[in-house]
Design an enzyme around this catalytic site. Structure first.
Site, PDB file in Angstrom:
ATOM      1  N   LYS A  38       4.418  -6.549 -22.916  1.00  7.56           N
ATOM      2  CA  LYS A  38       4.242  -7.664 -21.984  1.00  7.56           C
ATOM      3  C   LYS A  38       3.698  -7.153 -20.649  1.00  7.56           C
ATOM      4  O   LYS A  38       3.739  -5.950 -20.358  1.00  7.56           O
ATOM      5  CB  LYS A  38       5.576  -8.389 -21.759  1.00  7.56           C
ATOM      6  CG  LYS A  38       6.654  -7.530 -21.136  1.00  7.56           C
ATOM      7  CD  LYS A  38       7.942  -8.320 -20.965  1.00  7.56           C
ATOM      8  CE  LYS A  38       9.027  -7.464 -20.308  1.00  7.56           C
ATOM      9  NZ  LYS A  38      10.245  -8.216 -20.033  1.00  7.56           N
ATOM     10  N   TYR A 273      -3.626   0.188  11.099  1.00  2.95           N
ATOM     11  CA  TYR A 273      -2.995  -0.968  11.742  1.00  2.95           C
ATOM     12  C   TYR A 273      -1.623  -0.602  12.294  1.00  2.95           C
ATOM     13  O   TYR A 273      -0.856   0.130  11.682  1.00  2.95           O
ATOM     14  CB  TYR A 273      -2.816  -2.112  10.742  1.00  2.95           C
ATOM     15  CG  TYR A 273      -4.091  -2.731  10.248  1.00  2.95           C
ATOM     16  CD1 TYR A 273      -4.908  -3.476  11.091  1.00  2.95           C
ATOM     17  CD2 TYR A 273      -4.468  -2.596   8.918  1.00  2.95           C
ATOM     18  CE1 TYR A 273      -6.075  -4.064  10.629  1.00  2.95           C
ATOM     19  CE2 TYR A 273      -5.637  -3.169   8.437  1.00  2.95           C
ATOM     20  CZ  TYR A 273      -6.441  -3.907   9.300  1.00  2.95           C
ATOM     21  OH  TYR A 273      -7.594  -4.489   8.835  1.00  2.95           O
TER      22      TYR A 273
END
EC number: 5.1.1.1
Length: 382
Positions: A38, A273
């Site tokens: 999955k 940043y």
């Protein structure tokens, strides 16, 4: 020198999957393996992983949703597929058209599925999910509340054929007294359901209970199948969690990116940043062409996580950006544009692990692997 394939890329070693399946099989005796693929095989590439498992001899796959099952069918896999999660009504036709087995997440769901199958005069194959303690999906069967009659009724439906039964462990990764007592209670409850079904003249069909840590810590319980997701990939959720066995797994995934720019910055100059990294001395900074949009967690910014450049360890510095991040390569000679950085895997004599990134992000390998970005190509190791 490894060749660059893209700005950032993942390499998968399918040959290691066979080794990991062998190691898993040693723990479980005659129990068969249902490979859980999955979430794109936890971000590793569902088709590549499934085909490697198929070549080894896996005959049952577990997925989360019908679209994941259809991907396997479209890739040519004709083995059994169990949908572990919920399938909405508008997709029920795929279950019989593509011969996919559906888990029964409740008795009410089973009844609706049966009504649909009856109206279309088809048989839908299913495995009955029993909730022995996860309290997520499944028919309740716990000390405080045992809905055994609903389990029986699910087996007695005319157009939904229950070919198997399963449950799921929430704390099989914990060897502490409370957790192990709870897990052993779940095993007892599951066995009780099986015995009661047989006493009522009902064949439970295929049985499966163990997830990856259920295999590592509770080994051969004698059920028909087990359901490892991480183990074929050579991973556990956290390498520092104690386990009761010592398998020799090989991680099949490596993660690479290119150096795009190299520059010197001077004391007092900042990186990225927020200006959370400020150089205290002349520092050679290399920019990597990978960021949080590629699945590199922003949470690991400025946490001392290291990558490999020319086989040497270099720390990430400054905040990770969407598409790029920076590393301190002051101690590495001749770093230049186009050089390959290893974020997970081996380079030279050194290794950097997914687990190191995961722990710095305060999460588990399951999440990090599953969220590696779709724009990062998955390529077979050459």
């Amino acid at each position: 020198m490894l060749e660059s394939y893209s700005r950032a890329w993942i390499e998968i070693d399918p040959d290691a999957i066979a080794h990991n399946l062998e190691e898993t099989q040693k723990l479980i005796g005659s129990t068969k393996i249902m490979a859980i693929v999955k979430a794109n095989a936890y971000g590793h590439g569902d088709i590549t992983v499934a085909k490697a498992c198929q070549a080894w001899g896996i005959d049952f796959f577990g997925v989360s949703s019908v679209d994941e099952a259809l991907r396997l069918r479209q890739a040519g896999l004709q083995e059994n597929i169990l949908i572990l999660g919920y399938t909405p009504e508008e997709h029920w036709h795929y279950l019989h058209e593509q011969n996919v087995t559906q888990s029964l997440c409740s008795y009410a769901y089973a009844c609706k599925l049966n009504d649909y199958a009856k109206s279309h005069d088809v048989i839908i194959h299913a495995h009955c999910k029993v909730d022995t303690g996860m309290n997520r999906t499944g028919i309740l069967y716990q000390p405080q509340e045992k809905h055994f009659e609903d389990i029986v009724r699910a087996y007695q439906l005319d157009y939904v054929q229950a070919d198997g039964i399963f449950s799921h462990f929430p704390v099989s990764d914990d060897l502490g007294i409370d957790a192990s007592t709870f897990t052993k209670q779940q095993i007892g409850l599951f066995n009780e359901v099986l015995d009661r079904l047989k006493d009522n003249g009902i064949d439970p069909g295929l049985t499966h209970l163990q997830n990856s840590y259920g295999i590592l810590n509770y080994q051969d319980l004698g059920y028909d199948y087990c359901r490892p997701g991480l183990l074929p990939l050579g991973l556990t959720s956290d390498d520092q969690i104690p386990i009761a066995t010592q398998p020799d797994f090989i991680p099949i995934l490596s993660l690479y990116a290119n150096v795009s720019v190299v520059k010197w910055i001077q004391p007092g100059m900042s990186v990225s940043y927020g200006r959370h990294f400020i150089a205290q001395k002349p520092t050679k900074v290399a920019t990597m062409s990978i960021g949080y949009a590629d699945g590199l967690p922003r949470l690991i910014s400025n946490q001392g996580v290291e990558v490999l450049v020319h086989g040497k360890r270099c720390p990430l510095i400054g905040n990770i950006c969407m598409d790029q991040c920076m590393i301190d390569v002051t101690q590495v000679d001749n770093v230049q544009e186009g050089d390959i950085v290893c974020l997970i895997g081996h380079q030279g004599k050194e290794q950097v692990t997914m687990d190191a990134i995961t722990r710095s992000a305060h999460t588990i390998n399951n999440e990090l692997a599953s969220t590696l970005g779709a724009r990062v190509p998955r390529l077979k190791k050459r």
